[in-house]
Design an enzyme around this catalytic site. Structure first.
Site, PDB file in Angstrom:
ATOM      1  CD  GLU A 152      35.347  43.892  38.190  1.00 22.32           C
ATOM      2  OE1 GLU A 152      35.600  42.682  38.327  1.00 22.32           O
ATOM      3  OE2 GLU A 152      34.277  44.409  38.569  1.00 22.32           O
ATOM      4  CE  LYS A 209      36.260  35.798  36.920  1.00 24.24           C
ATOM      5  NZ  LYS A 209      36.289  36.447  38.250  1.00 24.24           N
ATOM      6  CG  ASP A 269      32.372  35.962  42.777  1.00 23.94           C
ATOM      7  OD1 ASP A 269      32.327  36.825  41.883  1.00 23.94           O
ATOM      8  OD2 ASP A 269      33.313  35.891  43.604  1.00 23.94           O
ATOM      9  CB  SER A 270      28.638  39.084  39.405  1.00 25.14           C
ATOM     10  OG  SER A 270      28.556  38.218  38.301  1.00 25.14           O
ATOM     11  CG  ASP A 324      34.150  34.009  39.581  1.00 26.13           C
ATOM     12  OD1 ASP A 324      35.337  34.023  39.186  1.00 26.13           O
ATOM     13  OD2 ASP A 324      33.422  35.024  39.580  1.00 26.13           O
ATOM     14  CD  GLU A 349      37.670  38.358  43.051  1.00 26.94           C
ATOM     15  OE1 GLU A 349      38.014  38.982  44.071  1.00 26.94           O
ATOM     16  OE2 GLU A 349      36.488  38.350  42.621  1.00 26.94           O
TER      17      GLU A 349
HETATM   18  O1  KIV Z   1      31.630  37.622  38.870  1.00 25.11           O
HETATM   19  C1  KIV Z   1      31.699  38.079  37.702  1.00 25.11           C
HETATM   20  O2  KIV Z   1      30.714  38.126  36.950  1.00 25.11           O
HETATM   21  C2  KIV Z   1      33.014  38.546  37.251  1.00 25.11           C
HETATM   22  C3  KIV Z   1      33.092  39.315  35.974  1.00 25.11           C
HETATM   23  C4  KIV Z   1      32.467  40.641  36.096  1.00 25.11           C
HETATM   24  C5  KIV Z   1      34.474  39.381  35.447  1.00 25.11           C
HETATM   25  O3  KIV Z   1      33.982  38.326  37.916  1.00 25.11           O
END
Ligand code: KIV
Length: 268
Positions: free
Chosen positions: A186, A116, A47-48, A86, A118
């Site tokens: 992280e 993934k 989600d980055s 994510d 959190e």
């Molecule tokens: O959103 C993302 O790219 C991440 C990574 C930096 C682990 O969660």
């Protein structure tokens, strides 16, 4: 890498303590293909993408439909690496039922092999257990968890001090017990990341968490030097493609204006 056996969740788990796992965050078919060909083990549609692709100031702005669009695009560029997508903010925090429904949508509509999410609280572990029980592999994410950026007061190192360090180890064990197949760490002190890595049987994948993790993840445009002057201590910029891209476009502008492009070679 085309033709090689596709990497599975079981392959990654078997790498615990062995050859380091390499993961990158990428958001489309073009970058996924480059990373896949270069031999990464996993591609995370993180989600980055909020920051990198959409120019937002936090990952809280990504929706389920947006991550599904990017996940499906990355899938088309990914032949061998494991594809992890994510779960965006608000797709798993309210209830474990939400988590199951939304993880199902991600798997069905993107073709990913894992999701993934959190956090490591008991409520989060319950969501992980229920998603795993559906047959969907889950990667955890501890330490600095960007979806909690406002509560954490910014992107800062987590787990400092004995109590915070122990809490992070407890969270990691809780995720492992819930069935997570790996855990991203992280912005965690290297010594604590080493203790977490020692404490759980599934692989840890670090970003700003030192060299003892079972693997490393970086955001692809960051490691390629395409994300402006973003250069936190944990980031190694392996190229300066942003500068190279700017130079190329400047040359296109100049040649178009002075009439040297298109020349005969680039005309019909
Ligand atoms: O959103 C993302 O790219 C991440 C990574 C930096 C682990 O969660």
């Amino acid at each position: 890498m085309t033709g090689e056996k596709a990497i599975t969740v079981r392959d990654l788990v078997a790498r615990k303590g062995g050859e380091k796992i390499v993961m990158v965050s990428a958001y489309d078919a073009m970058f996924a293909r480059i990373a896949d060909d270069a031999g990464v083990d996993a591609i995370l549609v993180g989600d980055s993408l909020a920051n990198i692709v959409a120019g937002q100031d936090s990952t809280l702005r990504v929706t389920l439909d947006q991550i599904i669009y990017h996940g499906a695009a990355a899938r088309r560029g990914c032949a061998r690496a494991l594809l992890v997508v994510d779960m965006p903010f608000m797709t798993y925090q309210v209830s474990s039922e939400d988590a199951m429904r939304n993880a199902g949508r991600i798997m069905q509509e993107t073709g990913a092999q894992a999701v993934k999410l959190e956090g490591g609280s008991p409520a989060r572990a319950d969501a992980v257990a229920k998603v795993v029980e559906m047959g969907v592999p889950v990667m955890g994410h501890l330490g600095f968890t960007p979806q909690s950026v406002h509560a954490l007061g910014g992107a800062r190192v987590q787990g400092k001090g004995d109590a915070a360090g122990q809490a992070l180890i407890d969270d990691a064990k809780r995720l492992e017990d819930a069935g997570a197949f790996s855990v991203v760490l992280e912005l965690v002190p290297a010594s604590l990341a080493a203790r977490v890595t020692e404490a759980i049987r599934v692989p840890t994948i670090g970003i700003g968490a030192g060299a003892s993790c079972d693997g490393q993840v970086l955001v692809m445009p960051d490691l390629l030097g395409m994300n402006g002057d973003f250069a936190p201590r944990f980031l190694k910029r392996y190229a300066e493609l942003g500068t190279a891209a700017g130079d190329a476009v400047r040359q296109f502008v100049a040649e178009t204006r002075d009439g040297s492009f298109p020349d005969a070679k680039h005309s019909y």
